[in-house]
Write a protein that holds these residues in place. Structure first.
Motif, PDB file in Angstrom:
ATOM      1  N   GLN A 191       0.847  -1.066   0.012  1.00  0.00           N
ATOM      2  CA  GLN A 191       0.209  -0.111  -0.144  1.00  0.00           C
ATOM      3  C   GLN A 191       0.830   1.247   0.067  1.00  0.00           C
ATOM      4  OE1 GLN A 191      -3.465   0.204  -0.299  1.00  0.00           O
ATOM      5  NE2 GLN A 191      -2.801   2.486  -0.770  1.00  0.00           N
ATOM      6  N   ALA A 192       1.714   1.318   0.562  1.00  0.00           N
ATOM      7  CA  ALA A 192       2.718   2.449   1.174  1.00  0.00           C
ATOM      8  C   ALA A 192       3.486   2.669  -0.433  1.00  0.00           C
ATOM      9  CB  ALA A 192       3.939   2.352   1.713  1.00  0.00           C
ATOM     10  N   PHE A 193       3.775   1.399  -0.974  1.00  0.00           N
ATOM     11  CA  PHE A 193       4.580   1.670  -2.237  1.00  0.00           C
ATOM     12  C   PHE A 193       3.436   2.468  -3.378  1.00  0.00           C
ATOM     13  CE2 PHE A 193       5.256   0.154  -6.718  1.00  0.00           C
ATOM     14  CZ  PHE A 193       6.406   0.573  -6.982  1.00  0.00           C
ATOM     15  N   ALA A 194       2.260   2.095  -3.440  1.00  0.00           N
ATOM     16  CA  ALA A 194       1.296   2.450  -4.426  1.00  0.00           C
ATOM     17  C   ALA A 194       0.746   3.769  -4.062  1.00  0.00           C
ATOM     18  CB  ALA A 194      -0.151   1.626  -4.101  1.00  0.00           C
ATOM     19  N   ASP A 195       0.875   4.277  -2.697  1.00  0.00           N
ATOM     20  CA  ASP A 195       0.751   5.696  -2.370  1.00  0.00           C
ATOM     21  C   ASP A 195       1.860   6.605  -3.028  1.00  0.00           C
ATOM     22  OD1 ASP A 195      -1.503   4.864  -1.248  1.00  0.00           O
ATOM     23  OD2 ASP A 195      -0.557   4.907   0.891  1.00  0.00           O
ATOM     24  N   SER A 196       3.154   6.000  -2.716  1.00  0.00           N
ATOM     25  CA  SER A 196       4.412   6.701  -3.274  1.00  0.00           C
ATOM     26  C   SER A 196       4.390   6.785  -4.807  1.00  0.00           C
ATOM     27  CB  SER A 196       5.811   6.155  -2.898  1.00  0.00           C
ATOM     28  OG  SER A 196       5.825   6.457  -1.448  1.00  0.00           O
ATOM     29  N   LEU A 197       4.008   5.957  -5.472  1.00  0.00           N
ATOM     30  CA  LEU A 197       3.928   5.897  -6.990  1.00  0.00           C
ATOM     31  C   LEU A 197       2.819   6.680  -7.444  1.00  0.00           C
ATOM     32  CD1 LEU A 197       5.482   4.431  -9.175  1.00  0.00           C
ATOM     33  CD2 LEU A 197       3.328   2.662  -9.242  1.00  0.00           C
ATOM     34  N   SER A 198       1.795   6.874  -6.813  1.00  0.00           N
ATOM     35  CA  SER A 198       0.785   7.857  -7.088  1.00  0.00           C
ATOM     36  C   SER A 198       1.172   9.278  -6.955  1.00  0.00           C
ATOM     37  CB  SER A 198      -0.662   7.365  -6.503  1.00  0.00           C
ATOM     38  OG  SER A 198      -1.551   8.320  -6.698  1.00  0.00           O
ATOM     39  N   LYS A 199       1.594   9.528  -5.720  1.00  0.00           N
ATOM     40  CA  LYS A 199       2.067  10.923  -5.392  1.00  0.00           C
ATOM     41  C   LYS A 199       3.235  11.217  -6.352  1.00  0.00           C
ATOM     42  CE  LYS A 199       0.792  10.709  -0.577  1.00  0.00           C
ATOM     43  NZ  LYS A 199       1.310  10.567   0.773  1.00  0.00           N
ATOM     44  N   LEU A 200       4.046  10.595  -6.731  1.00  0.00           N
ATOM     45  CA  LEU A 200       5.146  10.995  -7.675  1.00  0.00           C
ATOM     46  C   LEU A 200       4.676  11.103  -9.159  1.00  0.00           C
ATOM     47  CD1 LEU A 200       7.998   8.610  -6.169  1.00  0.00           C
ATOM     48  CD2 LEU A 200       8.192  11.122  -6.744  1.00  0.00           C
ATOM     49  N   GLY A 201       3.479  10.360  -9.313  1.00  0.00           N
ATOM     50  CA  GLY A 201       2.901  10.335 -10.830  1.00  0.00           C
ATOM     51  C   GLY A 201       3.642   9.681 -11.715  1.00  0.00           C
ATOM     52  N   LEU A 202       4.199   8.471 -11.288  1.00  0.00           N
ATOM     53  CA  LEU A 202       5.338   7.756 -12.160  1.00  0.00           C
ATOM     54  C   LEU A 202       4.563   6.420 -12.468  1.00  0.00           C
ATOM     55  CD1 LEU A 202       8.633   8.644 -10.458  1.00  0.00           C
ATOM     56  CD2 LEU A 202       7.658   9.874 -12.509  1.00  0.00           C
ATOM     57  N   ASP A 203       5.233   5.648 -13.641  1.00  0.00           N
ATOM     58  CA  ASP A 203       4.861   4.438 -13.702  1.00  0.00           C
ATOM     59  C   ASP A 203       5.531   3.530 -13.212  1.00  0.00           C
ATOM     60  OD1 ASP A 203       2.956   5.241 -15.532  1.00  0.00           O
ATOM     61  OD2 ASP A 203       4.478   5.342 -17.290  1.00  0.00           O
ATOM     62  N   TYR A 204       6.872   3.765 -12.613  1.00  0.00           N
ATOM     63  CA  TYR A 204       7.735   2.742 -11.720  1.00  0.00           C
ATOM     64  C   TYR A 204       8.689   3.714 -10.988  1.00  0.00           C
ATOM     65  CZ  TYR A 204      11.383   3.920 -15.198  1.00  0.00           C
ATOM     66  OH  TYR A 204      12.160   4.872 -16.064  1.00  0.00           O
ATOM     67  N   ILE A 205       9.433   2.981 -10.023  1.00  0.00           N
ATOM     68  CA  ILE A 205      10.229   3.662  -9.331  1.00  0.00           C
ATOM     69  C   ILE A 205      11.588   3.095  -9.385  1.00  0.00           C
ATOM     70  CG2 ILE A 205      11.121   4.030  -6.659  1.00  0.00           C
ATOM     71  CD1 ILE A 205       8.161   4.521  -6.271  1.00  0.00           C
ATOM     72  N   ASP A 206      12.493   3.772  -9.781  1.00  0.00           N
ATOM     73  CA  ASP A 206      13.973   3.165  -9.935  1.00  0.00           C
ATOM     74  C   ASP A 206      14.514   2.450  -8.668  1.00  0.00           C
ATOM     75  OD1 ASP A 206      14.754   4.422 -13.117  1.00  0.00           O
ATOM     76  OD2 ASP A 206      13.651   5.993 -11.530  1.00  0.00           O
ATOM     77  N   ILE A 207      14.574   3.145  -7.446  1.00  0.00           N
ATOM     78  CA  ILE A 207      15.103   2.595  -6.395  1.00  0.00           C
ATOM     79  C   ILE A 207      14.349   2.848  -5.114  1.00  0.00           C
ATOM     80  CG2 ILE A 207      17.009   2.783  -4.527  1.00  0.00           C
ATOM     81  CD1 ILE A 207      18.811   4.109  -6.997  1.00  0.00           C
ATOM     82  N   TYR A 208      13.889   1.705  -4.449  1.00  0.00           N
ATOM     83  CA  TYR A 208      12.606   1.929  -3.308  1.00  0.00           C
ATOM     84  C   TYR A 208      13.568   1.197  -1.937  1.00  0.00           C
ATOM     85  CZ  TYR A 208       8.164   1.859  -1.069  1.00  0.00           C
ATOM     86  OH  TYR A 208       7.361   2.165  -0.383  1.00  0.00           O
ATOM     87  N   LEU A 209      13.670   2.027  -0.842  1.00  0.00           N
ATOM     88  CA  LEU A 209      14.430   1.596   0.282  1.00  0.00           C
ATOM     89  C   LEU A 209      13.523   1.408   1.453  1.00  0.00           C
ATOM     90  CD1 LEU A 209      17.325   4.192  -0.200  1.00  0.00           C
ATOM     91  CD2 LEU A 209      17.359   1.896  -1.316  1.00  0.00           C
ATOM     92  N   ILE A 210      13.922   0.578   2.228  1.00  0.00           N
ATOM     93  CA  ILE A 210      13.253   0.413   3.588  1.00  0.00           C
ATOM     94  C   ILE A 210      13.840   1.510   4.469  1.00  0.00           C
ATOM     95  CG2 ILE A 210      12.752  -0.836   5.796  1.00  0.00           C
ATOM     96  CD1 ILE A 210      12.905  -3.541   4.084  1.00  0.00           C
ATOM     97  N   HIS A 211      13.335   2.538   4.710  1.00  0.00           N
ATOM     98  CA  HIS A 211      13.887   3.772   5.245  1.00  0.00           C
ATOM     99  C   HIS A 211      14.776   3.853   6.556  1.00  0.00           C
ATOM    100  CE1 HIS A 211      13.448   8.521   5.146  1.00  0.00           C
ATOM    101  NE2 HIS A 211      14.361   8.181   5.667  1.00  0.00           N
ATOM    102  N   TRP A 212      13.760   2.826   7.536  1.00  0.00           N
ATOM    103  CA  TRP A 212      14.548   2.276   8.950  1.00  0.00           C
ATOM    104  C   TRP A 212      14.100   0.882   9.155  1.00  0.00           C
ATOM    105  CZ3 TRP A 212      18.019   5.139  11.825  1.00  0.00           C
ATOM    106  CH2 TRP A 212      18.213   6.588  11.421  1.00  0.00           C
TER     107      TRP A 212
END
Length: 280
Positions: free
Chosen positions: A86-107
């Protein structure tokens, strides 16, 4: 621009652009300006609250999407399998992108906050592996993971993290974490490379800046890069953005690198991955 190749084959610039605290119009404009100046690695995070602005800056820049490497991060309160999806889907939507190049667990999850922190991290990682397999993420990695967190993660991971983004600057650069990751083929990326401003006025760094006809900021960034570590300085000033890019025309000697390595602790954020939300 020099690059490093990650363990999954993706190349990333050694120098990128951080967007921490760059929100609202300032966030959009700073991303536009950074891309205009030649930055191609952008770093944001769900927690920064500026993914919309980063996405808008990318669109306004006119730079082709495939030329830009976008990093964002999963916040520590959204760990777990379903939560990660869900968090990834939210980030993808906010960025307005079709994919994300690098996705990290923040902590990482830790024993202070989760009964079974190892499983929580493993579940988040499994979700990220699936998203990568689906082509929604190119590279998956972590941030602020110590060897104890990586050891646990690697027991179940099918994909070895490609990147670990950690606090890394003169006065606090976590050599034990760096050595562990290098042994595992995990690249290191530096956050807070200027030690929250504490590097300014430090006598050794000031003398090296004078010797090399550079600024203290440039000395610090060059030191990070010569450790084969990528770095994401943040600035909303066009002049500072240009200054930060201008670090590929000189080198520090082995003796100078070692001297910086041995500076006493300064600028440490107080953030510890096994202690959050408390600080030391």
């Amino acid at each position: 621009m020099e690059h490093i190749t990650l363990n999954d084959g993706q190349q990333i610039p050694l120098l990128g652009f951080g967007t921490y605290k760059a929100t609202d119009a300032e966030g959009v404009e700073s991303v536009q300006e950074a891309l205009r100046q030649g930055y191609r690695l952008l770093d944001t995070a769900a927690k920064y609250g500026n993914e919309e602005q980063v996405g808008e800056g990318i669109r306004r820049s006119g730079i082709p999407r495939e030329e830009i490497i976008v990093t964002t991060k999963l916040w520590r309160e959204g760990l777990g399998y379903a939560q990660t999806k869900q968090a990834f889907a939210d980030s993808l939507s906010k960025l307005g992108l079709d994919y994300i190049d690098i996705y990290l667990i923040h902590w990482p999850a830790n024993a202070k906050n989760y009964t079974n922190w190892q499983q929580v991290n493993a579940d988040a990682w499994r979700a990220m592996e699936e998203l990568q397999a689906e082509g929604k993420i190119k590279t998956i990695g972590v941030s602020n993971f110590w060897p104890e967190h990586l050891d646990a993660l690697l027991q179940t991971a099918r994909v070895v993290p490609a990147l670990n983004q950690i606090e890394f600057h003169p006065g606090y650069w976590q050599p034990e974490v760096v050595a562990y990751c290098q042994e595992k083929g995990i690249a290191i990326e530096s956050w807070s490379p200027l030690a929250r401003g504490k590097v300014f006025g430090e006598p050794l760094l000031e003398s090296l800046a004078k010797k090399h006809h550079k600024t203290v900021s440039q000395i610090c960034l060059r030191w990070v890069i010569q450790h084969a570590v990528s770095v994401i300085p943040k600035s909303t000033s066009a002049a500072r953005m240009a200054e930060n890019l201008d670090v590929f025309d000189f080198s520090l000697s082995d003796e100078e690198m070692l001297a910086i390595d041995h500076l006493p602790q300064m600028g440490f954020s107080g953030e510890l991955p096994n202690q959050w939300p408390d600080r030391v």
